[in-house]
Design an enzyme around this catalytic site. Structure first.
Site, PDB file in Angstrom:
ATOM      1  CG  PHE A   1      -0.140   0.544   2.499  1.00  0.00           C
ATOM      2  CD1 PHE A   1      -0.076   1.696   2.785  1.00  0.00           C
ATOM      3  CD2 PHE A   1       0.286  -0.197   3.126  1.00  0.00           C
ATOM      4  CE1 PHE A   1       0.268   2.184   4.102  1.00  0.00           C
ATOM      5  CE2 PHE A   1       0.870   0.053   4.632  1.00  0.00           C
ATOM      6  CZ  PHE A   1       1.037   1.324   4.803  1.00  0.00           C
TER       7      PHE A   1
ATOM      8  CE  LYS B   1      -2.844  -8.417  -4.438  1.00  0.00           C
ATOM      9  NZ  LYS B   1      -3.333  -7.376  -3.484  1.00  0.00           N
TER      10      LYS B   1
ATOM     11  CD  GLU C   1      -5.414  -6.321   0.089  1.00  0.00           C
ATOM     12  OE1 GLU C   1      -4.351  -6.000  -0.495  1.00  0.00           O
ATOM     13  OE2 GLU C   1      -5.412  -7.169   1.235  1.00  0.00           O
ATOM     14  NE  ARG C   2      -3.434  -2.427   3.935  1.00  0.00           N
ATOM     15  CZ  ARG C   2      -2.255  -2.471   4.867  1.00  0.00           C
ATOM     16  NH1 ARG C   2      -2.270  -1.871   5.814  1.00  0.00           N
ATOM     17  NH2 ARG C   2      -1.459  -3.578   4.546  1.00  0.00           N
TER      18      ARG C   2
ATOM     19  CB  SER D   1       4.875  -7.115   5.689  1.00  0.00           C
ATOM     20  OG  SER D   1       3.757  -8.173   5.075  1.00  0.00           O
TER      21      SER D   1
ATOM     22  CB  CYS E   1      10.371  -0.405   2.867  1.00  0.00           C
ATOM     23  SG  CYS E   1      11.278   0.224   1.428  1.00  0.00           S
TER      24      CYS E   1
ATOM     25  CD  GLU F   1       8.443  -2.682   8.399  1.00  0.00           C
ATOM     26  OE1 GLU F   1       7.720  -3.454   8.263  1.00  0.00           O
ATOM     27  OE2 GLU F   1       9.025  -2.031   7.456  1.00  0.00           O
TER      28      GLU F   1
HETATM   29  P1  NAD Z   1       1.605  -6.622   3.043  1.00  0.00           P
HETATM   30  O1  NAD Z   1       2.468  -7.747   3.034  1.00  0.00           O
HETATM   31  O2  NAD Z   1       0.371  -6.589   4.020  1.00  0.00           O
HETATM   32  O3  NAD Z   1       0.946  -6.597   1.709  1.00  0.00           O
HETATM   33  C1  NAD Z   1       1.704  -6.453   0.350  1.00  0.00           C
HETATM   34  C2  NAD Z   1       0.941  -7.233  -0.684  1.00  0.00           C
HETATM   35  O4  NAD Z   1       0.801  -8.690  -0.386  1.00  0.00           O
HETATM   36  C3  NAD Z   1      -0.502  -6.834  -0.949  1.00  0.00           C
HETATM   37  O5  NAD Z   1      -0.909  -6.737  -2.346  1.00  0.00           O
HETATM   38  C4  NAD Z   1      -1.397  -7.834  -0.182  1.00  0.00           C
HETATM   39  O6  NAD Z   1      -2.759  -7.801  -0.864  1.00  0.00           O
HETATM   40  C5  NAD Z   1      -0.702  -9.120  -0.451  1.00  0.00           C
HETATM   41  N1  NAD Z   1      -0.507  -9.889   0.734  1.00  0.00           N
HETATM   42  C6  NAD Z   1      -1.016  -9.527   2.226  1.00  0.00           C
HETATM   43  N2  NAD Z   1      -1.155 -10.576   2.900  1.00  0.00           N
HETATM   44  C7  NAD Z   1      -0.982 -11.849   2.072  1.00  0.00           C
HETATM   45  C8  NAD Z   1      -0.977 -13.233   2.105  1.00  0.00           C
HETATM   46  N3  NAD Z   1      -1.055 -13.568   3.584  1.00  0.00           N
HETATM   47  N4  NAD Z   1      -0.884 -13.856   1.150  1.00  0.00           N
HETATM   48  C9  NAD Z   1      -0.699 -13.450  -0.202  1.00  0.00           C
HETATM   49  N5  NAD Z   1      -0.749 -12.100  -0.254  1.00  0.00           N
HETATM   50  C10 NAD Z   1      -0.697 -11.295   0.667  1.00  0.00           C
HETATM   51  O7  NAD Z   1       2.395  -5.274   3.118  1.00  0.00           O
HETATM   52  P2  NAD Z   1       1.704  -3.871   3.133  1.00  0.00           P
HETATM   53  O8  NAD Z   1       1.231  -3.478   4.559  1.00  0.00           O
HETATM   54  O9  NAD Z   1       1.020  -3.402   2.004  1.00  0.00           O
HETATM   55  O10 NAD Z   1       3.298  -2.779   3.078  1.00  0.00           O
HETATM   56  C11 NAD Z   1       4.076  -2.465   4.020  1.00  0.00           C
HETATM   57  C12 NAD Z   1       5.097  -3.358   4.129  1.00  0.00           C
HETATM   58  O11 NAD Z   1       5.821  -3.502   2.950  1.00  0.00           O
HETATM   59  C13 NAD Z   1       5.961  -2.838   5.287  1.00  0.00           C
HETATM   60  O12 NAD Z   1       6.679  -4.029   6.045  1.00  0.00           O
HETATM   61  C14 NAD Z   1       7.113  -2.424   4.219  1.00  0.00           C
HETATM   62  O13 NAD Z   1       8.498  -2.489   4.953  1.00  0.00           O
HETATM   63  C15 NAD Z   1       7.322  -3.191   3.151  1.00  0.00           C
HETATM   64  N6  NAD Z   1       7.747  -2.657   2.015  1.00  0.00           N
HETATM   65  C16 NAD Z   1       8.839  -3.114   1.777  1.00  0.00           C
HETATM   66  C17 NAD Z   1       9.508  -2.454   0.627  1.00  0.00           C
HETATM   67  C18 NAD Z   1      10.964  -2.986   0.240  1.00  0.00           C
HETATM   68  O14 NAD Z   1      11.388  -2.588  -1.128  1.00  0.00           O
HETATM   69  N7  NAD Z   1      11.644  -3.709   0.912  1.00  0.00           N
HETATM   70  C19 NAD Z   1       9.164  -1.353  -0.096  1.00  0.00           C
HETATM   71  C20 NAD Z   1       7.732  -1.024   0.404  1.00  0.00           C
HETATM   72  C21 NAD Z   1       7.216  -1.558   1.475  1.00  0.00           C
END
Ligand code: NAD
Length: 498
Positions: free
Chosen positions: A148, A172, A175-176, A225, A280, A382
């Site tokens: 998101f 994909k 969704e937020r 994450s 991140c 985090e």
């Molecule tokens: P998230 O992991 O909740 O979601 C990321 C994506 O994964 C979304 O599209 C979501 O729909 C999908 N997803 C979530 N749970 C899932 C599951 N159980 N099975 C399959 N798909 C699933 O992350 P977020 O809250 O949207 O983003 C924030 C996180 O992303 C933070 O931890 C941040 O550090 C990290 N981030 C990392 C980078 C990087 O480059 N390392 C960049 C941006 C964000």
């Protein structure tokens, strides 16, 4: 109410399935909803991407680049609409959204160099009359799953380069905050991209699992994450796919006694509190070498944290907007309570913030903890909010050992005026992206982005040169044209220069 759906085979689909609410975090109101793709819907996207692949992978790279040039122009022309969508659903300030979009467009720039990037390697006379070359060919149908917090930029890290390399793509988004990604994908369609080359499916785990298990999807790029990254990596590779999965972070900034503290403080303000800490690469730990350094830094930080201009992300001229959801606000507040209970000193407490006219928004003010120690959850995990933790150490070596012992290794930086310190830090630190007096060392598009340890699962970073490698398969051709008159006996020894 508007429902955000999917882009499949060049068409926006009509809504008929399960939906989830999309909030404006600045008001707390539901502003639209998003349809969650079921397996059948994702399968339609996979079929479209697979059907578009043969023609697209054989389209000259220069022609693919021309479409990306037009795409870039459209992105710039529609900047205002895009950044408003980002800020409306994410909550970050409009200036911050504009920065995100510009960094995303950098990746389109890089991808327009596809004809140069895909030139391959050639070796004449690798053996007698034998020429050898390596060609970099498309992997096939690739899927990208994005978070998101950079709803426009992170998708742009992925598909411009993937399609420039001849792949077809299924995105994909989160969704937020799904609207900007869909809007941008439509701009790419308008740029002349053939149907099916880029498809967008919205949804959650159900959609992602379908992409992971489909034998027609050959590679997965994930950003999100750490626990999800680890899941995507292990399941994706178990299903025979190439996977790069970028995860979470806990980024430390080391402040040396010789540092210019005014600059260090203003750098930390932007890096810790910009985007309400939902980056991140956000700095969430300031490791101060010496008590004097810590005390002097805190003296500079406190008034600046208290003066942060916080308000609706959809307005200009602010420093910080709200957090993305109510649940996330509660999670961040929970960490602050936990920090206090575990003995850290909460010097600035932003929990009571109320923004006039936006009383139901998901706001929290900047928070600052001192005397944080490595055994505390606020140090280990985090938080992803506007919370900066001060850890006091007595030497650079202690600072380096502390950072190297942390499970994450995304970004870090050191503030110093001493070249020897900077050089040692850059060499010894076990982190993927390092800043020397640069608090957010996010690599430009012609380098690559990635962390070490539990911040990245897989071998290749995102975008840039690593992105080209990730989105292509090397094929090495060894060629010999036998002279017409020559007749050679069979050779049974392994071919070599002997
Ligand atoms: P998230 O992991 O909740 O979601 C990321 C994506 O994964 C979304 O599209 C979501 O729909 C999908 N997803 C979530 N749970 C899932 C599951 N159980 N099975 C399959 N798909 C699933 O992350 P977020 O809250 O949207 O983003 C924030 C996180 O992303 C933070 O931890 C941040 O550090 C990290 N981030 C990392 C980078 C990087 O480059 N390392 C960049 C941006 C964000």
């Amino acid at each position: 109410m508007q429902t955000i759906t999917h882009l499949i085979n060049g068409e926006i689909t009509t809504a008929n399935g399960r939906t989830a609410a999309i909030f404006n975090p600045s008001t707390g109101n539901i502003i639209r909803q998003v349809e969650m793709a079921n397996t059948e819907r994702v399968q339609q996207a996979i079929i479209a991407a697979k059907a578009a692949l043969p023609a697209w992978r054989n389209t000259p790279p220069a022609k693919r680049a021309q479409i990306l040039f037009r795409f870039k122009q459209l992105l710039e022309q529609h900047e205002e609409q895009i950044i408003r969508l980002i800020s409306e659903e994410h909550g970050k300030t409009l200036e911050d959204s504009a920065g995100e979009l510009k960094r995303g467009i950098e990746n389109v720039d890089f991808a327009t160099a596809a004809p140069e990037l895909l030139k391959g390697e050639f070796n004449r006379n690798a053996g007698p009359d034998i020429d050898s070359w390596s060609d970099f060919q498309a992997v096939g149908v690739v899927a990208g799953i994005t978070p998101f917090n950079f709803p426009a930029m992170v998708p742009l890290w992925m598909y411009p380069l993937a399609i420039a390399c001849g792949n077809t793509f299924i995105l994909k988004p989160s969704e937020r905050a799904p609207s900007s990604a869909l809007y941008i994908a439509e701009l790419l369609s308008q740029s002349g991209l053939p149907k099916g080359v880029l498809n967008v499916v919205n949804g959650d785990k159900e959609a992602v699992d379908c992409l992971i298990t489909s034998p027609d999807v050959k590679a997965l790029s994930f950003v999100g994450s750490t626990l999800t990254a680890e899941y995507i990596y292990s399941e994706g590779t178990r299903h025979g796919k190439r996977v790069q999965a970028l995860g979470g972070a806990k980024n430390h900034a080391v402040v040396m006694p010789d540092a210019d503290l005014n600059n260090a403080a203003s750098s930390l303000m932007g890096a810790a509190y910009g985007s309400a800490g939902e980056r991140c690469m956000a700095i969430s730990v300031a490791v101060c070498v010496g008590d004097q350094t810590a005390d002097a830094l805190i003296e500079k930080l406190v008034p600046q944290i208290q003066a942060l201009k916080i308000g609706a992300g959809t307005e200009y001229g602010l420093d910080m907007g709200p957090l993305v959801t109510k649940a996330h606000l509660e999670k961040v507040s929970g960490y602050i309570t936990d920090g206090v209970n575990s003995g850290a000193e909460l010097i600035v407490d932003g929990r009571d913030l109320s923004v006039t006219g936006h009383e139901n928004g998901f706001f929290i003010g900047g928070c600052l903890f001192d005397h944080v120690t490595p055994n505390m959850r606020i140090y280990q995990e985090e938080i992803f909010g506007p919370v900066l933790c001060i850890v006091r150490v007595s030497s650079l070596e202690e600072a380096i050992a502390l950072i190297n012992a942390h499970e994450y290794g995304n970004g870090t930086c050191v503030f110093t005026n001493d070249g020897e310190v900077a050089r040692l830090f850059a060499n010894e630190i076990e982190v993927g992206m390092v800043g020397i007096n640069v608090p957010l060392p996010v690599p430009v598009a012609y380098h690559s982005f990635g962390g070490w340890k539990r911040s990245l699962f897989g071998d290749l970073y995102a975008y840039g040169p690593d992105g080209v490698r990730f989105y292509t398969r090397r094929k090495t051709i060894t060629q010999r044209w036998i002279k017409r008159e020559s007749h050679e006996a069979a050779q049974f020894a392994f071919p070599s220069h002997n």
